[in-house]
Motif scaffolding. Structure first.
Motif, PDB file in Angstrom:
ATOM      1  N   UNK A  67      60.402  29.174  63.588  1.00 22.83           N
ATOM      2  CA  UNK A  67      59.529  29.001  64.749  1.00 22.83           C
ATOM      3  C   UNK A  67      60.182  28.020  65.729  1.00 22.83           C
ATOM      4  N   UNK A  68      60.304  28.454  66.971  1.00 29.44           N
ATOM      5  CA  UNK A  68      60.837  27.619  68.053  1.00 29.44           C
ATOM      6  C   UNK A  68      59.958  27.831  69.261  1.00 29.44           C
ATOM      7  N   UNK A  69      59.605  26.751  69.957  1.00 29.38           N
ATOM      8  CA  UNK A  69      58.799  26.954  71.154  1.00 29.38           C
ATOM      9  C   UNK A  69      59.694  27.390  72.315  1.00 29.38           C
ATOM     10  N   UNK A  70      59.055  27.745  73.423  1.00 30.62           N
ATOM     11  CA  UNK A  70      59.782  28.391  74.516  1.00 30.62           C
ATOM     12  C   UNK A  70      60.808  27.469  75.161  1.00 30.62           C
ATOM     13  N   UNK A 128      49.464  32.138  77.028  1.00 29.65           N
ATOM     14  CA  UNK A 128      50.872  32.285  77.395  1.00 29.65           C
ATOM     15  C   UNK A 128      51.768  31.981  76.216  1.00 29.65           C
ATOM     16  N   UNK A 129      52.938  32.618  76.218  1.00 26.76           N
ATOM     17  CA  UNK A 129      53.956  32.276  75.230  1.00 26.76           C
ATOM     18  C   UNK A 129      54.619  30.937  75.538  1.00 26.76           C
ATOM     19  N   UNK A 130      54.417  30.423  76.745  1.00 27.43           N
ATOM     20  CA  UNK A 130      54.928  29.098  77.076  1.00 27.43           C
ATOM     21  C   UNK A 130      54.339  28.039  76.167  1.00 27.43           C
ATOM     22  N   UNK A 131      55.125  27.009  75.844  1.00 31.83           N
ATOM     23  CA  UNK A 131      54.616  25.972  74.961  1.00 31.83           C
ATOM     24  C   UNK A 131      53.595  25.082  75.671  1.00 31.83           C
ATOM     25  N   UNK A 150      45.731  27.299  76.559  1.00 30.23           N
ATOM     26  CA  UNK A 150      45.981  27.871  75.233  1.00 30.23           C
ATOM     27  C   UNK A 150      47.389  28.457  75.238  1.00 30.23           C
ATOM     28  N   UNK A 151      48.161  28.003  74.282  1.00 28.88           N
ATOM     29  CA  UNK A 151      49.555  28.415  74.148  1.00 28.88           C
ATOM     30  C   UNK A 151      49.751  29.144  72.835  1.00 28.88           C
ATOM     31  N   UNK A 152      50.660  30.097  72.837  1.00 28.61           N
ATOM     32  CA  UNK A 152      51.045  30.766  71.590  1.00 28.61           C
ATOM     33  C   UNK A 152      51.529  29.770  70.548  1.00 28.61           C
ATOM     34  N   UNK A 153      52.020  28.627  71.024  1.00 29.81           N
ATOM     35  CA  UNK A 153      52.486  27.584  70.112  1.00 29.81           C
ATOM     36  C   UNK A 153      51.373  27.134  69.159  1.00 29.81           C
ATOM     37  N   UNK A 154      50.124  27.176  69.607  1.00 29.77           N
ATOM     38  CA  UNK A 154      49.000  26.749  68.775  1.00 29.77           C
ATOM     39  C   UNK A 154      48.845  27.634  67.541  1.00 29.77           C
ATOM     40  N   UNK A 167      43.242  34.493  68.379  1.00 27.21           N
ATOM     41  CA  UNK A 167      43.214  33.038  68.347  1.00 27.21           C
ATOM     42  C   UNK A 167      42.522  32.427  69.549  1.00 27.21           C
ATOM     43  N   UNK A 168      42.793  32.952  70.744  1.00 23.19           N
ATOM     44  CA  UNK A 168      42.152  32.368  71.923  1.00 23.19           C
ATOM     45  C   UNK A 168      40.646  32.609  71.885  1.00 23.19           C
ATOM     46  N   UNK A 169      40.229  33.781  71.408  1.00 14.47           N
ATOM     47  CA  UNK A 169      38.799  34.054  71.280  1.00 14.47           C
ATOM     48  C   UNK A 169      38.158  33.106  70.273  1.00 14.47           C
ATOM     49  N   UNK A 170      38.850  32.876  69.170  1.00  7.86           N
ATOM     50  CA  UNK A 170      38.310  31.971  68.150  1.00  7.86           C
ATOM     51  C   UNK A 170      38.163  30.552  68.691  1.00  7.86           C
ATOM     52  N   UNK A 171      39.162  30.077  69.440  1.00  4.34           N
ATOM     53  CA  UNK A 171      39.094  28.727  69.998  1.00  4.34           C
ATOM     54  C   UNK A 171      37.927  28.571  70.970  1.00  4.34           C
TER      55      UNK A 171
END
Length: 238
Positions: A67-70, A128-131, A150-154, A167-171
């Protein structure tokens, strides 16, 4: 209310949908090249940098990379293309600063006004896929009025993995049916729709340059098709 389709929150793709990555990266690259006396094609440089984005994420999604952030992926791509575009001699500090150009992207002209209007009726968030740090810096720099970021990093998953949309819906403590993804990329919208989200296709004809045609979409494929965010707000009675 009927136009809102029971939607309570709008999640936005960011790169290309909200901000002009190509023009922003090219402008900074051109300024840096002029400062250093480097001959380069700044638009080709921006395109090449962006072209590495999806393949790099796929390597993470397939387990070929940890796993690596953007920011880390962007730096990996930058290092692979720097020599080709005359930037091979940049110092480490210069490379680090150039790599954070993605934190400083300029919004499309309608973005802030449209988001501000939509915010009056809906919760608006990035997806976004952005961190997280990138999206936070971008919002502050560009004045983007998000309710939350909300970031894909989460989730340590990149779109179009289902975990991102779920995930975004759950948050937000909402069923996916009460969320709408707003994006200029049909593949993103199709993946969101498969998870039960409503979808809004926002046209960005200059994302990849004026000579690149818009992607093809089927009539009625998405719940909304909008020229920009102001048009989307009108369609959603915001």
């Amino acid at each position: 209310m009927e136009a809102r389709m029971g939607v309570k929150a709008l999640a936005f793709d960011v790169f290309g949908t909200v901000v002009d990555w190509r023009g922003s990266v090219a402008r900074e690259a051109a300024a840096l090249a002029a400062q250093l006396g480097i001959q380069t094609d700044p638009l080709a440089f921006a395109d090449a940098w962006r072209a590495g984005y999806a393949p790099a994420m796929d390597r993470v999604r397939k387990g070929e990379l940890p796993w690596m952030h953007i920011d880390a992926l962007h730096r990996m791509i930058l290092d692979s293309i720097a020599e080709q575009f005359g930037f091979g001699g940049l110092s480490e500090a210069q490379r680090q600063h150039l790599n954070t150009v993605w934190h400083r992207l300029t919004p499309w002209p309608d973005a802030v006004a449209g988001l501000t209007r939509l915010k009056q009726q809906f919760t608006i968030t990035t997806l976004s896929n952005g961190n997280f740090s990138l999206l936070t810096a971008m919002a502050k720099n560009a004045g983007l009025p998000w309710d939350c970021i909300v970031s894909a990093e989460l989730f340590q998953h990149y779109k179009p993995d289902p975990e991102t949309y779920q995930g975004v819906a759950r948050l937000l403590n909402l069923p996916t049916s009460q969320m709408m993804l707003c994006a200029s990329h049909p593949s993103d919208l199709r993946a969101a729709r498969a998870q039960g989200m409503k979808t809004a296709y926002v046209m960005r004809p200059f994302e990849f340059g004026e000579h690149v045609p818009l992607p093809k979409v089927e009539p009625g494929e998405f719940d909304c098709v909008a020229q920009d965010f102001v048009d989307l707000a009108r369609q959603l009675d915001a």
